[in-house]
Design a protein around this motif. Structure first.
Motif, short mmCIF file in Angstrom:
data_model
loop_
_atom_site.label_atom_id
_atom_site.label_comp_id
_atom_site.label_asym_id
_atom_site.label_seq_id
_atom_site.Cartn_x
_atom_site.Cartn_y
_atom_site.Cartn_z
N LEU A 330 -14.38 39.82 -68.16
CA LEU A 330 -15.31 38.70 -68.04
C LEU A 330 -16.32 38.67 -69.19
N ASP A 331 -16.07 39.52 -70.20
CA ASP A 331 -16.94 39.59 -71.39
C ASP A 331 -18.39 39.90 -71.02
N SER A 332 -18.56 40.88 -70.14
CA SER A 332 -19.91 41.34 -69.83
C SER A 332 -20.54 41.92 -71.09
N GLN A 333 -21.83 41.65 -71.30
CA GLN A 333 -22.51 42.04 -72.53
C GLN A 333 -23.13 43.44 -72.43
N ASP A 334 -22.98 44.21 -73.48
CA ASP A 334 -23.60 45.53 -73.56
C ASP A 334 -24.98 45.34 -74.20
N ASP A 335 -26.01 45.22 -73.38
CA ASP A 335 -27.35 44.91 -73.87
C ASP A 335 -27.87 45.98 -74.82
N GLU A 336 -27.56 47.23 -74.53
CA GLU A 336 -28.05 48.32 -75.38
C GLU A 336 -27.45 48.23 -76.78
N LEU A 337 -26.13 48.00 -76.87
CA LEU A 337 -25.47 47.88 -78.17
C LEU A 337 -25.98 46.65 -78.92
N ILE A 338 -26.12 45.54 -78.22
CA ILE A 338 -26.60 44.31 -78.85
C ILE A 338 -28.00 44.50 -79.43
N GLU A 339 -28.87 45.19 -78.72
CA GLU A 339 -30.22 45.42 -79.21
C GLU A 339 -30.21 46.31 -80.46
N LYS A 340 -29.32 47.29 -80.49
CA LYS A 340 -29.19 48.15 -81.68
C LYS A 340 -28.75 47.32 -82.89
N ILE A 341 -27.76 46.45 -82.67
CA ILE A 341 -27.27 45.61 -83.76
C ILE A 341 -28.36 44.66 -84.23
N ARG A 342 -29.10 44.10 -83.29
CA ARG A 342 -30.20 43.19 -83.64
C ARG A 342 -31.23 43.90 -84.51
N SER A 343 -31.57 45.14 -84.14
CA SER A 343 -32.54 45.91 -84.92
C SER A 343 -32.03 46.18 -86.32
N GLU A 344 -30.72 46.47 -86.43
CA GLU A 344 -30.13 46.71 -87.75
C GLU A 344 -30.20 45.46 -88.62
N ILE A 345 -29.92 44.31 -88.04
CA ILE A 345 -29.93 43.06 -88.80
C ILE A 345 -31.34 42.72 -89.28
N LEU A 346 -32.33 42.96 -88.42
CA LEU A 346 -33.71 42.62 -88.77
C LEU A 346 -34.28 43.53 -89.85
N GLN A 347 -33.58 44.62 -90.19
CA GLN A 347 -34.02 45.48 -91.27
C GLN A 347 -33.79 44.82 -92.64
N PHE A 348 -32.94 43.82 -92.68
CA PHE A 348 -32.71 43.09 -93.93
C PHE A 348 -33.85 42.10 -94.14
N LYS A 349 -34.53 42.21 -95.26
CA LYS A 349 -35.74 41.41 -95.51
C LYS A 349 -35.46 39.91 -95.55
N GLU A 350 -34.21 39.53 -95.83
CA GLU A 350 -33.88 38.11 -95.90
C GLU A 350 -33.81 37.45 -94.51
N ILE A 351 -33.69 38.26 -93.47
CA ILE A 351 -33.51 37.72 -92.11
C ILE A 351 -34.86 37.55 -91.42
N GLU A 352 -35.17 36.32 -91.02
CA GLU A 352 -36.42 36.03 -90.31
C GLU A 352 -36.29 36.30 -88.82
N ASN A 353 -35.10 36.04 -88.29
CA ASN A 353 -34.90 36.20 -86.84
C ASN A 353 -33.41 36.32 -86.56
N ALA A 354 -33.08 37.00 -85.47
CA ALA A 354 -31.69 37.13 -85.03
C ALA A 354 -31.65 36.91 -83.53
N HIS A 355 -30.75 36.05 -83.07
CA HIS A 355 -30.76 35.69 -81.65
C HIS A 355 -29.37 35.22 -81.22
N ASP A 356 -29.27 34.88 -79.94
CA ASP A 356 -28.02 34.37 -79.35
C ASP A 356 -26.82 35.26 -79.66
#
Length: 415
Positions: A330-356
């Motif tokens: 049912l494509d249940s979301q792994d919230d912990e993994l998603i939050e880790k990936i979000r944090s990694e993406i936000l480390q790039f100075k070009e990215i203002e926000n990451a969502h959805d």
């Protein structure tokens, strides 16, 4: 769409006319090189030249210019990688890689001093062979255990031992399902299955869990029948033989579990994890049966009580197995993994926000989708370069992430 390997018995001169029409610069060593052709029905869409020595080398991959950036190159390369894997090649190198850097890095090629390399091609094949061997070994063991327990249970009128034997018999079905699931799930991605065939592992795990629960409900029914029929209790004949058979079954299961854990510890496979959970359950069940048989020599009703306890435990195990794999389907979301990936993406100075963020799992592979916000003044090329850097970093840090697809949104001054 199909890929055809050149048969060395075939006259290459007949094929050269078609190849030179699409690529006048074509050349190859017919004594040393192998050629693969990409066809759409009868039309030649491209070709690839490989040198197959100790390490395979992709010397050239060509797609008709008008068809590029439509997924044909990716399909072609994945087919070649799968072919090399089945031929037990460990690595694929590419030295002539003009304008292919991004294309190769998306396929997890690693940059080297001389070009690019894709290692560990045979790892997936080795995993499949190991898992198939384990499953076939388990089938043999469960046939022996099921026959031994059922025959002993019938001869000595032990409901708990008979129930345990039926549980071993149901394990045969699960082992067969594991083999089928591994065979189907190992097939590579294709046009009809862009996320591969890995979800079949979860499908079969749900089927395994269903069989476990069906077995448990049958055991409850049989034990209830015995409980309301006291005359059947008088037939119970517990001697040292049923106890010895149960001890032997426990020792065999412990050996089987240890053997399987040792062979499968490097792999994260839902089907194998299902079997490991099932084996743990089998040991607990057989241990409970042993206690019940020992106590039944004093008071026969203990045999039936143990039967109920075993059945409830099996239902719980089957339910957890179905629940875990249903969430994957049912494509249940792994919230912990998603939050880790979000944090990694936000480390790039070009990215203002990451969502959805969204993710889907197929076997051991995870596919992640995300929206990011970036300065609206960046060119398409600049934005593309940023997302490539993000994707490469995430995929190399989290090995199970097969693909990270990023959708770019502009940031305006009044946002």
């Amino acid at each position: 769409m199909k890929v055809v390997e050149w048969d060395r018995k075939e006259n290459i001169n007949k094929i050269l006319i078609d190849i030179l029409e699409i690529d006048p610069k074509f050349s190859f060593d017919k004594e040393k090189d192998d050629i693969f052709f990409l066809y759409n029905e009868e039309d030649l869409y491209g070709y690839a030249v490989l040198a197959l020595n100790d390490i395979a080398e992709l010397k050239k991959i060509f797609i008709l210019p008008k068809l590029r950036n439509n997924g044909y190159g990716t399909f072609f390369l994945k087919h070649i990688i799968n072919w090399l894997t089945n031929k037990n090649f460990g690595s694929l190198i590419i030295t002539n890689h003009k304008k292919m850097n991004n294309f190769l890095e998306k396929q997890r090629f690693i940059r080297t001093q001389d070009g690019y390399i894709l290692n560990n091609l045979a790892e997936g094949k080795k995993q499949e062979k190991d898992m198939l061997f384990i499953s076939k070994f388990a089938i043999f063991v469960n046939i022996i255990l099921a026959l031994l327990k059922i025959m002993t249970g019938k001869i000595f009128f032990s409901m708990s031992l008979l129930s345990d034997g039926l549980n071993s018999l149901s394990d045969l079905i699960t082992n067969v399902l594991v083999i089928v699931g591994l065979k189907v799930g190992s097939n590579p991605e294709d046009k009809e299955h862009p996320f591969g065939h890995g979800k079949i592992e979860s499908v079969f795990s749900v089927i395994i869990g269903t069989f476990i629960m069906i077995t448990a409900f049958e055991l409850i029914k049989d034990n209830f029948s015995k409980l309301i029929s006291p005359s059947s209790e008088n037939n119970l004949n517990i001697t040292v033989i049923p106890i010895v058979v149960t001890i032997l079954a426990i020792l065999v299961k412990i050996f089987q579990l240890s053997f399987m854990k040792k062979r499968a510890k490097k792999y994260n496979n839902s089907l194998i994890n299902s079997l490991l959970a099932d084996y743990n359950t089998d040991i607990v069940i057989s241990a409970s049966v042993l206690i019940g048989l020992s106590l039944s020599r004093i008071y026969p009703v203990f045999d039936t009580i143990v039967g109920f306890i075993v059945s409830i435990y099996i239902i719980k195990s089957g339910y957890e197995l179905i629940k875990e794999n249903s969430l994957i389907l049912l494509d249940s979301q792994d919230d912990e993994l998603i939050e880790k990936i979000r944090s990694e993406i936000l480390q790039f100075k070009e990215i203002e926000n990451a969502h959805d963020f969204r993710m889907t799992t197929s076997g051991k592979d995870i596919y992640v989708f995300a929206d990011v916000r970036m300065d609206k003044n960046k060119t398409i090329e600049e934005a593309h370069e940023v997302t490539n850097r993000i994707s490469k970093k995430i995929k190399h840090k989290y090995k199970n992430i097969k693909r990270l697809l990023i959708h770019i949104e502009p940031v305006y001054e009044d946002d």
